[in-house]
Design a protein around this motif. Structure first.
Motif, PDB file in Angstrom:
ATOM      1  N   THR A 304       0.854  -1.176   0.000  1.00 39.57           N
ATOM      2  CA  THR A 304       0.000   0.000   0.000  1.00 39.57           C
ATOM      3  C   THR A 304       0.897   1.235   0.000  1.00 39.57           C
ATOM      4  O   THR A 304       2.034   1.158  -0.495  1.00 39.57           O
ATOM      5  CB  THR A 304      -1.004  -0.069   1.183  1.00 39.57           C
ATOM      6  N   ALA A 305       0.411   2.360   0.545  1.00 40.43           N
ATOM      7  CA  ALA A 305       1.229   3.586   0.530  1.00 40.43           C
ATOM      8  C   ALA A 305       0.864   4.482   1.699  1.00 40.43           C
ATOM      9  O   ALA A 305      -0.058   4.186   2.455  1.00 40.43           O
ATOM     10  CB  ALA A 305       1.020   4.329  -0.790  1.00 40.43           C
ATOM     11  N   ASP A 306       1.596   5.577   1.838  1.00 41.05           N
ATOM     12  CA  ASP A 306       1.359   6.595   2.879  1.00 41.05           C
ATOM     13  C   ASP A 306       1.463   6.032   4.295  1.00 41.05           C
ATOM     14  O   ASP A 306       0.726   6.448   5.194  1.00 41.05           O
ATOM     15  CB  ASP A 306      -0.030   7.247   2.707  1.00 41.05           C
ATOM     16  N   LEU A 307       2.383   5.083   4.502  1.00 38.58           N
ATOM     17  CA  LEU A 307       2.476   4.457   5.829  1.00 38.58           C
ATOM     18  C   LEU A 307       3.372   5.271   6.765  1.00 38.58           C
ATOM     19  O   LEU A 307       4.386   5.840   6.346  1.00 38.58           O
ATOM     20  CB  LEU A 307       3.036   3.037   5.688  1.00 38.58           C
ATOM     21  N   LYS A 308       2.993   5.286   8.043  1.00 41.91           N
ATOM     22  CA  LYS A 308       3.768   6.011   9.044  1.00 41.91           C
ATOM     23  C   LYS A 308       4.774   5.068   9.730  1.00 41.91           C
ATOM     24  O   LYS A 308       4.551   3.846   9.771  1.00 41.91           O
ATOM     25  CB  LYS A 308       2.824   6.568  10.113  1.00 41.91           C
ATOM     26  N   TYR A 309       5.777   5.672  10.321  1.00 43.27           N
ATOM     27  CA  TYR A 309       6.828   4.942  11.060  1.00 43.27           C
ATOM     28  C   TYR A 309       6.220   3.940  12.040  1.00 43.27           C
ATOM     29  O   TYR A 309       6.560   2.767  12.066  1.00 43.27           O
ATOM     30  CB  TYR A 309       7.652   5.997  11.804  1.00 43.27           C
ATOM     31  N   HIS A 310       5.247   4.417  12.842  1.00 35.97           N
ATOM     32  CA  HIS A 310       4.686   3.548  13.890  1.00 35.97           C
ATOM     33  C   HIS A 310       3.789   2.462  13.311  1.00 35.97           C
ATOM     34  O   HIS A 310       3.589   1.427  13.939  1.00 35.97           O
ATOM     35  CB  HIS A 310       3.965   4.381  14.951  1.00 35.97           C
ATOM     36  N   THR A 311       3.257   2.703  12.145  1.00 36.01           N
ATOM     37  CA  THR A 311       2.471   1.645  11.489  1.00 36.01           C
ATOM     38  C   THR A 311       3.421   0.517  11.067  1.00 36.01           C
ATOM     39  O   THR A 311       3.135  -0.664  11.277  1.00 36.01           O
ATOM     40  CB  THR A 311       1.718   2.211  10.265  1.00 36.01           C
ATOM     41  N   PHE A 312       4.555   0.893  10.485  1.00 32.28           N
ATOM     42  CA  PHE A 312       5.568  -0.128  10.145  1.00 32.28           C
ATOM     43  C   PHE A 312       5.942  -0.940  11.388  1.00 32.28           C
ATOM     44  O   PHE A 312       6.042  -2.163  11.358  1.00 32.28           O
ATOM     45  CB  PHE A 312       6.834   0.538   9.593  1.00 32.28           C
ATOM     46  N   GLN A 313       6.124  -0.194  12.482  1.00 36.82           N
ATOM     47  CA  GLN A 313       6.548  -0.823  13.741  1.00 36.82           C
ATOM     48  C   GLN A 313       5.466  -1.789  14.272  1.00 36.82           C
ATOM     49  O   GLN A 313       5.766  -2.916  14.657  1.00 36.82           O
ATOM     50  CB  GLN A 313       6.777   0.296  14.750  1.00 36.82           C
ATOM     51  N   ASP A 314       4.221  -1.331  14.236  1.00 41.68           N
ATOM     52  CA  ASP A 314       3.123  -2.135  14.791  1.00 41.68           C
ATOM     53  C   ASP A 314       2.976  -3.489  14.097  1.00 41.68           C
ATOM     54  O   ASP A 314       2.551  -4.463  14.712  1.00 41.68           O
ATOM     55  CB  ASP A 314       1.781  -1.384  14.662  1.00 41.68           C
ATOM     56  N   PHE A 315       3.271  -3.520  12.817  1.00 41.79           N
ATOM     57  CA  PHE A 315       3.003  -4.752  12.058  1.00 41.79           C
ATOM     58  C   PHE A 315       4.272  -5.545  11.727  1.00 41.79           C
ATOM     59  O   PHE A 315       4.217  -6.546  11.019  1.00 41.79           O
ATOM     60  CB  PHE A 315       2.241  -4.414  10.763  1.00 41.79           C
ATOM     61  N   GLU A 316       5.389  -5.093  12.280  1.00 42.44           N
ATOM     62  CA  GLU A 316       6.688  -5.678  11.935  1.00 42.44           C
ATOM     63  C   GLU A 316       6.719  -7.202  12.111  1.00 42.44           C
ATOM     64  O   GLU A 316       7.317  -7.915  11.308  1.00 42.44           O
ATOM     65  CB  GLU A 316       7.763  -5.021  12.803  1.00 42.44           C
ATOM     66  N   GLN A 317       6.056  -7.681  13.167  1.00 46.90           N
ATOM     67  CA  GLN A 317       6.094  -9.122  13.463  1.00 46.90           C
ATOM     68  C   GLN A 317       4.966  -9.887  12.775  1.00 46.90           C
ATOM     69  O   GLN A 317       4.867 -11.099  12.909  1.00 46.90           O
ATOM     70  CB  GLN A 317       5.981  -9.355  14.986  1.00 46.90           C
ATOM     71  N   LYS A 318       4.080  -9.183  12.087  1.00 45.94           N
ATOM     72  CA  LYS A 318       2.863  -9.836  11.598  1.00 45.94           C
ATOM     73  C   LYS A 318       2.811 -10.044  10.095  1.00 45.94           C
ATOM     74  O   LYS A 318       2.126 -10.938   9.595  1.00 45.94           O
ATOM     75  CB  LYS A 318       1.638  -9.002  12.004  1.00 45.94           C
ATOM     76  N   ILE A 319       3.488  -9.190   9.339  1.00 45.43           N
ATOM     77  CA  ILE A 319       3.312  -9.221   7.882  1.00 45.43           C
ATOM     78  C   ILE A 319       4.473  -8.452   7.241  1.00 45.43           C
ATOM     79  O   ILE A 319       5.060  -7.568   7.887  1.00 45.43           O
ATOM     80  CB  ILE A 319       1.938  -8.565   7.526  1.00 45.43           C
ATOM     81  N   LEU A 320       4.785  -8.796   6.024  1.00 42.49           N
ATOM     82  CA  LEU A 320       5.743  -7.971   5.272  1.00 42.49           C
ATOM     83  C   LEU A 320       4.943  -6.781   4.722  1.00 42.49           C
ATOM     84  O   LEU A 320       4.082  -6.952   3.857  1.00 42.49           O
ATOM     85  CB  LEU A 320       6.363  -8.772   4.122  1.00 42.49           C
ATOM     86  N   LEU A 321       5.212  -5.611   5.273  1.00 44.11           N
ATOM     87  CA  LEU A 321       4.412  -4.429   4.947  1.00 44.11           C
ATOM     88  C   LEU A 321       5.227  -3.526   4.016  1.00 44.11           C
ATOM     89  O   LEU A 321       6.322  -3.101   4.372  1.00 44.11           O
ATOM     90  CB  LEU A 321       4.072  -3.703   6.257  1.00 44.11           C
ATOM     91  N   VAL A 322       4.663  -3.268   2.834  1.00 46.93           N
ATOM     92  CA  VAL A 322       5.425  -2.547   1.813  1.00 46.93           C
ATOM     93  C   VAL A 322       4.710  -1.253   1.437  1.00 46.93           C
ATOM     94  O   VAL A 322       3.524  -1.270   1.093  1.00 46.93           O
ATOM     95  CB  VAL A 322       5.591  -3.414   0.544  1.00 46.93           C
ATOM     96  N   ASP A 323       5.431  -0.144   1.513  1.00 43.39           N
ATOM     97  CA  ASP A 323       4.920   1.142   1.027  1.00 43.39           C
ATOM     98  C   ASP A 323       5.594   1.399  -0.320  1.00 43.39           C
ATOM     99  O   ASP A 323       6.787   1.687  -0.390  1.00 43.39           O
ATOM    100  CB  ASP A 323       5.261   2.250   2.039  1.00 43.39           C
TER     101      ASP A 323
END
Ligand SMILES: [Zn+2]
Length: 367
Positions: A304-323
């Motif tokens: 997705t896009a427009d992700l914040k620092y803390h959003t990356f942090q929150d999901f770090e252990q749950k999913i590969l999150l790509v902006d």
């Protein structure tokens, strides 16, 4: 083809009713009765795009992002938006926006993004809530087909993969015509007992008026008995985001490279780790609100896009999150949008040209 004719057709395939509440879609600047010449399509309206339209004799610009979103207090050249609106009016250019309604249809932003990335078995990630109603109507047996056909013809019981969907149950209806009645069956003052069919079908809310009118027109009774019940069912035909699977699982590095290549992104930001990626969720533009749903549906990765620092942090252990960038995750829809618009134009024997803007309207640059 006039603007209003275009709208009528386009809004069947991208209904404004499925846009977010508070979104601003539809004709934003212009006149419904203007005859369409050429059309320019862009994600955003910039002054470059407006000038390009004028140069190409295009009196219609169709964008994904609505230029007018927050209320304007003045339309003057002192603001970017005011200056563009003035230019449109002075050059007789109409502006039409298809925003979250274009995100929420299965040919729109998110399914296109999924297709471009090579996902298979693509489904809506977050189906639309509160958009379905059930309508039941009681009809004398020999008129059921007529009434059902009339309702189907304006979209009742009609979905992407199935149409003419209905349920029919038999029963007995009773009525007695009183003074001034003109009963279709029987006589005034006499109780009638009639074999009737209860015909039921699902109807999306924005088609309801048309379906009820068609039903009443085709029904033989003077007073028609029918029920309309709003449903809590989720409507998986429409909604935000998409989820699908890669044909073969990929390792993280090659997967990130694939995203960059397919979306024309010079870089992506990501958090998390995944050894093997196969199930992938996508949401073009700002999709942070859908990450929980992607995790719940066991996606290995979400783009997705427009992700914040803390959003990356929150999901770090749950999913590969790509902006992968807002523009990059959305611009892929432009050729598909052009194709759909071209089909509508052809149906109306309109042979003006449809251009995708030659300007990149991405305001973000990576050095
Ligand atoms: Zn966007």
């Amino acid at each position: 083809m006039r603007i209003k004719d275009f709208r009528k057709q386009f809004e069947i395939i991208a209904p404004p009713a499925i846009a977010w509440k508070g979104d601003n879609v539809g004709l934003l600047v212009g006149r419904e009765n203007d005859i369409i010449q050429n059309i320019v399509i862009a994600l955003d309206l910039t002054m470059d795009v407006a000038k390009e339209a004028d140069k190409k004799k295009a009196n219609v610009i169709i964008t994904h992002h609505p230029l007018l979103f927050h209320p304007l207090k003045a339309i003057t050249e002192s603001s970017r938006i005011g200056e563009i609106v003035l230019y449109l009016i002075e050059h007789k250019i109409n502006l039409y926006a298809a925003h979250t309604n274009l995100d929420s249809v299965q040919w729109g932003v998110n399914f296109t993004l999924a297709n471009v990335l090579g996902l298979k078995d693509v489904k809506v990630l977050s189906p639309l809530n509160d958009s379905l109603t059930s309508i039941s109507v009681f009809i004398p047996r020999e008129y059921v087909e007529n009434v059902a056909e009339a309702m189907h013809s304006v979209g009742g019981g009609t979905f992407t993969k199935y149409d003419q969907c209905s349920f029919r149950g038999e029963g007995i209806g009773t009525f007695r015509g009183m003074n001034n009645a003109n009963p279709f069956i029987g006589a005034i003052g006499k109780k009638e007992i009639v074999e009737e069919i209860r015909l039921e079908m699902l109807v999306e809310q924005w088609k309801l008026n048309a379906v009820v009118s068609a039903m009443l027109k085709a029904h033989p009774y003077e007073e028609v008995a029918y029920n309309i019940v709003p449903l809590k069912n989720r409507n998986s035909e429409y909604g935000l985001g998409a989820i699908g699977t890669l044909r073969v699982p990929m390792k993280q590095g090659p997967f990130l490279s694939l995203i960059k290549k397919k979306l024309g992104a010079s870089a992506v930001r990501y958090s998390g780790k995944s050894k093997s990626i196969q199930r992938v969720a996508v949401c073009g533009g700002s999709g942070a609100e859908l990450i929980d749903e992607a995790v719940a549906k066991q996606a290995d990765a979400m783009i997705t896009a427009d992700l914040k620092y803390h959003t990356f942090q929150d999901f770090e252990q749950k999913i590969l999150l790509v902006d992968a960038g807002h523009f990059e995750t959305e611009h892929v829809v432009l050729p598909i949008l052009a194709k759909k618009i071209s089909q509508i134009c052809k149906q109306h024997n309109h042979f003006g040209k449809i251009y995708i803007t030659k300007h990149s309207t991405n305001p973000v640059h990576i050095f």
